[in-house]
Design a protein around this motif. Structure first.
Motif, PDB file in Angstrom:
ATOM      1  N   GLU A  35       0.857  -1.194   0.000  1.00 15.71           N
ATOM      2  CA  GLU A  35       0.000   0.000   0.000  1.00 15.71           C
ATOM      3  C   GLU A  35       0.888   1.237   0.000  1.00 15.71           C
ATOM      4  N   MET A  36       0.739   2.055  -1.029  1.00 16.86           N
ATOM      5  CA  MET A  36       1.664   3.162  -1.203  1.00 16.86           C
ATOM      6  C   MET A  36       0.989   4.285  -1.983  1.00 16.86           C
ATOM      7  N   SER A  51      -3.879   6.638  -4.329  1.00 17.82           N
ATOM      8  CA  SER A  51      -3.542   5.388  -3.660  1.00 17.82           C
ATOM      9  C   SER A  51      -3.184   4.331  -4.695  1.00 17.82           C
ATOM     10  N   ALA A  52      -2.148   3.552  -4.403  1.00 17.27           N
ATOM     11  CA  ALA A  52      -1.681   2.543  -5.347  1.00 17.27           C
ATOM     12  C   ALA A  52      -1.339   1.252  -4.615  1.00 17.27           C
ATOM     13  N   ARG A  53      -1.208   0.192  -5.385  1.00 20.12           N
ATOM     14  CA  ARG A  53      -0.674  -1.088  -4.915  1.00 20.12           C
ATOM     15  C   ARG A  53       0.584  -1.363  -5.724  1.00 20.12           C
ATOM     16  N   TRP A 110      12.562  -5.127 -10.938  1.00 17.50           N
ATOM     17  CA  TRP A 110      11.342  -4.645 -11.588  1.00 17.50           C
ATOM     18  C   TRP A 110      10.332  -4.212 -10.547  1.00 17.50           C
ATOM     19  N   VAL A 111       9.421  -3.369 -10.990  1.00 17.04           N
ATOM     20  CA  VAL A 111       8.386  -2.825 -10.116  1.00 17.04           C
ATOM     21  C   VAL A 111       7.092  -2.740 -10.908  1.00 17.04           C
ATOM     22  N   ARG A 112       5.988  -2.976 -10.226  1.00 17.91           N
ATOM     23  CA  ARG A 112       4.667  -2.844 -10.846  1.00 17.91           C
ATOM     24  C   ARG A 112       3.830  -1.940  -9.961  1.00 17.91           C
ATOM     25  N   VAL A 113       3.192  -0.947 -10.568  1.00 15.89           N
ATOM     26  CA  VAL A 113       2.366   0.025  -9.847  1.00 15.89           C
ATOM     27  C   VAL A 113       0.962  -0.004 -10.453  1.00 15.89           C
ATOM     28  N   ARG A 114      -0.035  -0.233  -9.608  1.00 18.89           N
ATOM     29  CA  ARG A 114      -1.433  -0.265 -10.064  1.00 18.89           C
ATOM     30  C   ARG A 114      -2.241   0.783  -9.323  1.00 18.89           C
ATOM     31  N   VAL A 136      -5.068   1.512 -14.254  1.00 17.56           N
ATOM     32  CA  VAL A 136      -3.763   1.679 -14.881  1.00 17.56           C
ATOM     33  C   VAL A 136      -2.771   0.738 -14.202  1.00 17.56           C
ATOM     34  N   GLU A 137      -1.903   0.144 -14.995  1.00 17.18           N
ATOM     35  CA  GLU A 137      -0.824  -0.680 -14.450  1.00 17.18           C
ATOM     36  C   GLU A 137       0.471  -0.307 -15.156  1.00 17.18           C
ATOM     37  N   LEU A 138       1.472   0.049 -14.372  1.00 17.61           N
ATOM     38  CA  LEU A 138       2.805   0.342 -14.896  1.00 17.61           C
ATOM     39  C   LEU A 138       3.754  -0.756 -14.454  1.00 17.61           C
ATOM     40  N   ARG A 139       4.520  -1.281 -15.396  1.00 18.89           N
ATOM     41  CA  ARG A 139       5.540  -2.279 -15.064  1.00 18.89           C
ATOM     42  C   ARG A 139       6.863  -1.814 -15.665  1.00 18.89           C
TER      43      ARG A 139
END
Length: 314
Positions: A35-36, A51-53, A110-114, A136-139
């Motif tokens: 949670e970030m 808010s993102a995961r 690697w990082v994934r942000v949703r 939205v999903e960033l990888r």
């Protein structure tokens, strides 16, 4: 007389201990669904916090190491994502810090942000507006100095079946012929009245909510074009789902659906044309999925850019 202070104790670090009994490199170790909050640049240039995961990983290349330093990944996430807007450059710096803090352990990160991208949408005909949330999903990944960034989006829209529309028109023609058989020359007012009757327009085509899912590999040198890409896809489809709806908006939506009849194949081709013409997109994969109202299974079309070694249909 003050009590004597005890020396600071060294805390055990089990993860750094070598483990010869179960040695072996691992492809990835990290944390999921952290949670970030993240900072995003809006269309007006101002940053907004959402808010993102977040998933954060490195590989474990050193075979005799027991584990990685997960707390370091978390602290880097907290420092980067809370202090600067999410951009390709900031994600690259984050991943560089992942690797620098695991220099003896890892060579890939690697990082994934949703998160949900919020956009204010005007109504089709009235003066109202409302909010839409787009997943939205960033990888992002970094390996051997090569940085790669993938953007995932979902856009919902309405689709009206062309075959169903043609079948409905045929039934309306049949009813018209039956109702006006033997009436002599047609009168304009009589036809207008018939067109407004529920027993005149006896059939309507079936429509359904649909979704376009996109995976886009972004070319270097560009920022994150999230809202612009959503806008382009919605303009290509012409029937995005709505927010605030008065009667005049619903009527305009019915008109848009009637003028944009489409199978899932049509929707996929429309979106493909938009993505293929965008220089910011090095490769893409898209799926147009129509949640059918006629039967319990869905109709799906998939398209890719066709880059050698790039995305595959499956």
């Amino acid at each position: 007389m003050s009590a004597p202070t005890s020396p600071q104790r060294l805390l055990p670090d089990i993860a750094s201990e070598a483990q010869a009994g179960h040695a072996g490199a691992l492809d990835g170790v990290g944390m999921q669904r952290i949670e970030m909050p993240v900072l995003l640049l809006g269309a007006d240039g101002h940053a907004q916090r959402v808010s993102a995961r977040v998933d954060a990983f490195v590989n474990l290349a050193r075979e005799d190491a027991r584990g990685i330093h997960m707390s370091r990944l978390y602290l880097h996430l907290d420092r980067h994502l809370s202090a600067e807007p999410l951009t390709p450059a900031s994600l690259r710096r984050l991943l560089r810090d992942f690797l620098d803090s695991h220099a003896a352990l890892a060579d890939r990160a690697w990082v994934r942000v949703r998160y949900d991208h919020l956009a204010r949408r005007a109504a089709l005909a009235s003066a109202h507006s409302g909010w839409r949330a787009y997943p939205v999903e960033l990888r992002a990944s970094l390996h051997g100095g090569e940085f790669m960034l993938e953007l995932g989006l979902e856009v919902q829209y309405s689709s009206t079946c062309p075959a169903s529309a043609a079948l409905a028109r045929q039934l309306i023609q049949d009813r018209f012929a039956a109702d006006f058989d033997g009436h002599g020359p047609l009168q304009r007012d009589a036809v207008l009245a018939w067109l407004g009757r529920a027993d005149g327009i006896v059939a309507t085509p079936h429509s359904q909510r649909s979704a376009a899912t996109l995976r886009l590999r972004l070319a270097p040198g560009f920022e994150l074009p999230v809202e612009d890409l959503i806008d382009r896809v919605e303009r290509a489809l012409q029937t995005p789902v709505q927010t605030a709806v008065k009667r005049e908006d619903e009527q305009a939506f019915a008109l848009a659906n009637g003028q944009n009849l489409m199978f899932c194949e049509d929707a996929a081709r429309r979106i493909r044309g938009v993505l293929a013409a965008d220089e910011r997109i090095a490769d893409f994969w898209l799926r147009a999925e129509h949640y059918e109202s006629l039967h319990p299974h869905d109709a799906v079309a998939i398209a890719t850019k066709g880059v050698p070694g790039g995305y595959a249909a499956s």
